[in-house]
Write an enzyme that holds these catalytic residues in place. Structure first.
Site, PDB file in Angstrom:
ATOM      1  N   THR A  77      29.200 -52.068-111.819  1.00 53.30           N
ATOM      2  CA  THR A  77      29.942 -51.929-110.904  1.00 53.30           C
ATOM      3  C   THR A  77      29.988 -52.928-109.827  1.00 53.30           C
ATOM      4  O   THR A  77      28.737 -53.080-109.221  1.00 53.30           O
ATOM      5  CB  THR A  77      30.426 -50.504-110.231  1.00 53.30           C
ATOM      6  OG1 THR A  77      31.582 -50.640-109.322  1.00 53.30           O
ATOM      7  CG2 THR A  77      29.211 -50.089-109.505  1.00 53.30           C
ATOM      8  N   GLY A  91      31.023 -48.472-103.225  1.00 49.23           N
ATOM      9  CA  GLY A  91      31.248 -46.996-102.714  1.00 49.23           C
ATOM     10  C   GLY A  91      31.224 -46.136-104.154  1.00 49.23           C
ATOM     11  O   GLY A  91      30.177 -45.075-104.235  1.00 49.23           O
ATOM     12  N   GLU A 121      37.011 -59.452-116.464  1.00 49.41           N
ATOM     13  CA  GLU A 121      38.327 -59.166-116.100  1.00 49.41           C
ATOM     14  C   GLU A 121      38.952 -58.155-116.747  1.00 49.41           C
ATOM     15  O   GLU A 121      38.673 -57.931-118.002  1.00 49.41           O
ATOM     16  CB  GLU A 121      38.974 -60.642-116.977  1.00 49.41           C
ATOM     17  CG  GLU A 121      40.202 -60.984-115.726  1.00 49.41           C
ATOM     18  CD  GLU A 121      41.215 -61.799-116.806  1.00 49.41           C
ATOM     19  OE1 GLU A 121      42.387 -61.884-116.292  1.00 49.41           O
ATOM     20  OE2 GLU A 121      40.534 -62.631-117.502  1.00 49.41           O
ATOM     21  N   ASP A 166      36.103 -46.850-114.665  1.00 49.44           N
ATOM     22  CA  ASP A 166      37.218 -47.478-114.379  1.00 49.44           C
ATOM     23  C   ASP A 166      38.064 -45.982-113.949  1.00 49.44           C
ATOM     24  O   ASP A 166      38.080 -45.088-114.550  1.00 49.44           O
ATOM     25  CB  ASP A 166      37.861 -48.103-115.522  1.00 49.44           C
ATOM     26  CG  ASP A 166      39.055 -48.962-114.967  1.00 49.44           C
ATOM     27  OD1 ASP A 166      38.725 -49.790-114.058  1.00 49.44           O
ATOM     28  OD2 ASP A 166      40.176 -48.737-115.234  1.00 49.44           O
ATOM     29  N   SER A 167      38.611 -46.457-112.507  1.00 47.97           N
ATOM     30  CA  SER A 167      39.347 -44.950-111.927  1.00 47.97           C
ATOM     31  C   SER A 167      40.244 -45.545-111.101  1.00 47.97           C
ATOM     32  O   SER A 167      40.641 -46.785-110.908  1.00 47.97           O
ATOM     33  CB  SER A 167      38.152 -44.366-111.066  1.00 47.97           C
ATOM     34  OG  SER A 167      37.534 -45.547-110.315  1.00 47.97           O
ATOM     35  N   PHE A 220      35.110 -43.790 -99.621  1.00 44.27           N
ATOM     36  CA  PHE A 220      35.852 -45.019 -99.846  1.00 44.27           C
ATOM     37  C   PHE A 220      37.100 -44.911-100.402  1.00 44.27           C
ATOM     38  O   PHE A 220      37.564 -44.248-100.654  1.00 44.27           O
ATOM     39  CB  PHE A 220      34.759 -45.989-100.658  1.00 44.27           C
ATOM     40  CG  PHE A 220      34.831 -45.353-102.153  1.00 44.27           C
ATOM     41  CD1 PHE A 220      34.078 -44.533-102.589  1.00 44.27           C
ATOM     42  CD2 PHE A 220      35.522 -46.272-103.036  1.00 44.27           C
ATOM     43  CE1 PHE A 220      34.207 -44.173-103.919  1.00 44.27           C
ATOM     44  CE2 PHE A 220      35.441 -46.037-104.442  1.00 44.27           C
ATOM     45  CZ  PHE A 220      34.639 -44.658-104.639  1.00 44.27           C
ATOM     46  N   GLY A 221      37.531 -46.284-100.284  1.00 51.66           N
ATOM     47  CA  GLY A 221      39.034 -46.547-101.073  1.00 51.66           C
ATOM     48  C   GLY A 221      40.036 -45.633-100.639  1.00 51.66           C
ATOM     49  O   GLY A 221      40.134 -45.679 -99.513  1.00 51.66           O
ATOM     50  N   LYS A 250      32.718 -33.563-102.498  1.00 52.84           N
ATOM     51  CA  LYS A 250      33.296 -34.705-103.141  1.00 52.84           C
ATOM     52  C   LYS A 250      32.739 -34.942-104.539  1.00 52.84           C
ATOM     53  O   LYS A 250      33.453 -34.766-105.456  1.00 52.84           O
ATOM     54  CB  LYS A 250      33.554 -36.046-102.419  1.00 52.84           C
ATOM     55  CG  LYS A 250      34.339 -37.011-103.195  1.00 52.84           C
ATOM     56  CD  LYS A 250      34.450 -38.396-102.693  1.00 52.84           C
ATOM     57  CE  LYS A 250      35.015 -39.181-103.706  1.00 52.84           C
ATOM     58  NZ  LYS A 250      35.078 -40.736-103.545  1.00 52.84           N
ATOM     59  N   ARG A 281      35.414 -38.480-110.590  1.00 58.86           N
ATOM     60  CA  ARG A 281      33.983 -38.897-111.047  1.00 58.86           C
ATOM     61  C   ARG A 281      33.097 -37.818-111.277  1.00 58.86           C
ATOM     62  O   ARG A 281      32.288 -37.941-112.225  1.00 58.86           O
ATOM     63  CB  ARG A 281      33.555 -39.951-110.051  1.00 58.86           C
ATOM     64  CG  ARG A 281      32.291 -40.749-110.408  1.00 58.86           C
ATOM     65  CD  ARG A 281      32.107 -41.932-109.468  1.00 58.86           C
ATOM     66  NE  ARG A 281      33.324 -43.003-109.434  1.00 58.86           N
ATOM     67  CZ  ARG A 281      34.139 -42.943-108.487  1.00 58.86           C
ATOM     68  NH1 ARG A 281      34.269 -42.279-107.462  1.00 58.86           N
ATOM     69  NH2 ARG A 281      35.396 -43.867-108.759  1.00 58.86           N
TER      70      ARG A 281
HETATM   71  P1  ITT Z   1      34.367 -52.233-110.563  1.00 55.36           P
HETATM   72  O1  ITT Z   1      35.526 -52.404-111.593  1.00 55.36           O
HETATM   73  O2  ITT Z   1      33.504 -53.409-110.218  1.00 55.36           O
HETATM   74  O3  ITT Z   1      33.716 -50.983-110.852  1.00 55.36           O
HETATM   75  P2  ITT Z   1      36.686 -51.633-108.774  1.00 55.36           P
HETATM   76  O4  ITT Z   1      36.646 -51.246-107.082  1.00 55.36           O
HETATM   77  O5  ITT Z   1      37.395 -52.988-109.082  1.00 55.36           O
HETATM   78  O6  ITT Z   1      35.041 -51.962-109.044  1.00 55.36           O
HETATM   79  P3  ITT Z   1      38.091 -50.182-110.445  1.00 55.36           P
HETATM   80  O7  ITT Z   1      39.013 -51.405-111.128  1.00 55.36           O
HETATM   81  O8  ITT Z   1      37.873 -49.043-111.459  1.00 55.36           O
HETATM   82  O9  ITT Z   1      37.104 -50.629-109.417  1.00 55.36           O
HETATM   83  O10 ITT Z   1      39.317 -49.499-109.423  1.00 55.36           O
HETATM   84  C1  ITT Z   1      39.390 -48.482-108.784  1.00 55.36           C
HETATM   85  C2  ITT Z   1      39.810 -48.379-107.342  1.00 55.36           C
HETATM   86  O11 ITT Z   1      40.552 -46.993-107.135  1.00 55.36           O
HETATM   87  C3  ITT Z   1      38.881 -48.469-106.435  1.00 55.36           C
HETATM   88  O12 ITT Z   1      38.924 -50.005-106.035  1.00 55.36           O
HETATM   89  C4  ITT Z   1      39.400 -47.643-105.239  1.00 55.36           C
HETATM   90  O13 ITT Z   1      40.256 -48.238-104.465  1.00 55.36           O
HETATM   91  C5  ITT Z   1      40.174 -46.440-106.138  1.00 55.36           C
HETATM   92  N1  ITT Z   1      39.084 -45.387-106.335  1.00 55.36           N
HETATM   93  C6  ITT Z   1      38.469 -45.196-107.537  1.00 55.36           C
HETATM   94  N2  ITT Z   1      37.709 -44.084-107.169  1.00 55.36           N
HETATM   95  C7  ITT Z   1      37.934 -43.734-106.047  1.00 55.36           C
HETATM   96  C8  ITT Z   1      37.477 -42.674-105.127  1.00 55.36           C
HETATM   97  O14 ITT Z   1      36.598 -41.634-105.657  1.00 55.36           O
HETATM   98  N3  ITT Z   1      37.934 -42.669-103.935  1.00 55.36           N
HETATM   99  C9  ITT Z   1      38.716 -43.148-103.276  1.00 55.36           C
HETATM  100  N4  ITT Z   1      39.323 -44.427-104.179  1.00 55.36           N
HETATM  101  C10 ITT Z   1      38.805 -44.474-105.296  1.00 55.36           C
END
Ligand code: ITT
Length: 193
Positions: A8, A12, A38, A67-68, A146-147, A169, A175
């Site tokens: 990743t 976060g 990609e 992936d989330s 985060f996020g 959390k 996750r």
């Molecule tokens: P990698 O693919 O490199 O792992 P990414 O940030 O691009 O990093 P994703 O494509 O899986 O990962 O996108 C997931 C997005 O969803 C991530 O950027 C966050 O904005 C959000 N997200 C996922 N899990 C989260 C969490 O536990 N808390 C808050 N936001 C989350």
């Protein structure tokens, strides 16, 4: 100890993944920063497998990927697999989501996470999924995580993900649930390639 690349680029996520994997018999290493995969899949599962598989093949090591994203009911499941691509910073992504949702009364949403583990040849060895239901607030609350954490409210705990202690959390999140399903399988895994 067998090396496991944590595939990743999201700091976060990385912190949380390292915590779940800490007590296992793997030597965790980070994905090379310039190795970007990609995300061409249309589901979390496809993208998790793609990331794990490609990073494994390119490094020649076992790799684990997550992936989330956030699915909002009133937005027909958006941003979903586009959660990371909804804006260029966490605050932009939150602002866009709040704008799209406006004063909509139905604020129901869920976080979803798929974890995939790939063998050094790229074959998927294990996969697990977790989800956590909640609601989208009108304004961000809390400074942890985060996020989208500051706008994701979990009614049972009367807190957003960003307000709760990290351990809580970790226990109840999408996750956390995916790792709870994955860990027994990971411990039982035979390490032939
Ligand atoms: P990698 O693919 O490199 O792992 P990414 O940030 O691009 O990093 P994703 O494509 O899986 O990962 O996108 C997931 C997005 O969803 C991530 O950027 C966050 O904005 C959000 N997200 C996922 N899990 C989260 C969490 O536990 N808390 C808050 N936001 C989350």
């Amino acid at each position: 100890m067998t090396i496991l690349v944590v595939a990743t680029g999201n700091p976060g996520k990385l912190q949380e993944m390292q915590a779940y994997l800490a007590d296992l018999n793997w030597e965790l290493i980070l994905k090379p920063e310039d190795l970007e995969i990609e995300e061409t899949g249309s589901t979390f599962a496809e993208n998790a497998c793609l990331k794990a598989s490609e990073v494994a093949r390119m490094t020649g090591q076992w790799a684990i990927a997550d992936d989330s994203g956030l699915e909002v009911d009133a937005l027909d499941g958006a941003p979903g697999v586009f959660s990371a691509r909804y804006g260029s910073t966490d605050s932009e992504r939150i602002e866009r989501l709040l704008n799209e949702l406006g004063n909509e009364l139905n604020r129901d949403a869920q976080f979803v996470c798929v974890i995939a583990l790939a063998r050094p040849n790229g074959a998927i060895a294990l996969q697990a999924e977790g989800a956590c239901p909640g609601r989208i607030l009108h304004t961000p609350r809390g400074t942890g995580g985060f996020g989208y954490d500051p706008i994701f409210y979990v009614p049972e705990y009367s807190q957003t993900f960003a307000e709760m202690p990290a351990e809580l959390k970790h226990a109840i999140s999408h996750r956390g649930r995916a790792f709870q399903a994955l860990l027994p399988q990971l411990k039982a895994l035979t390490l032939d390639t």
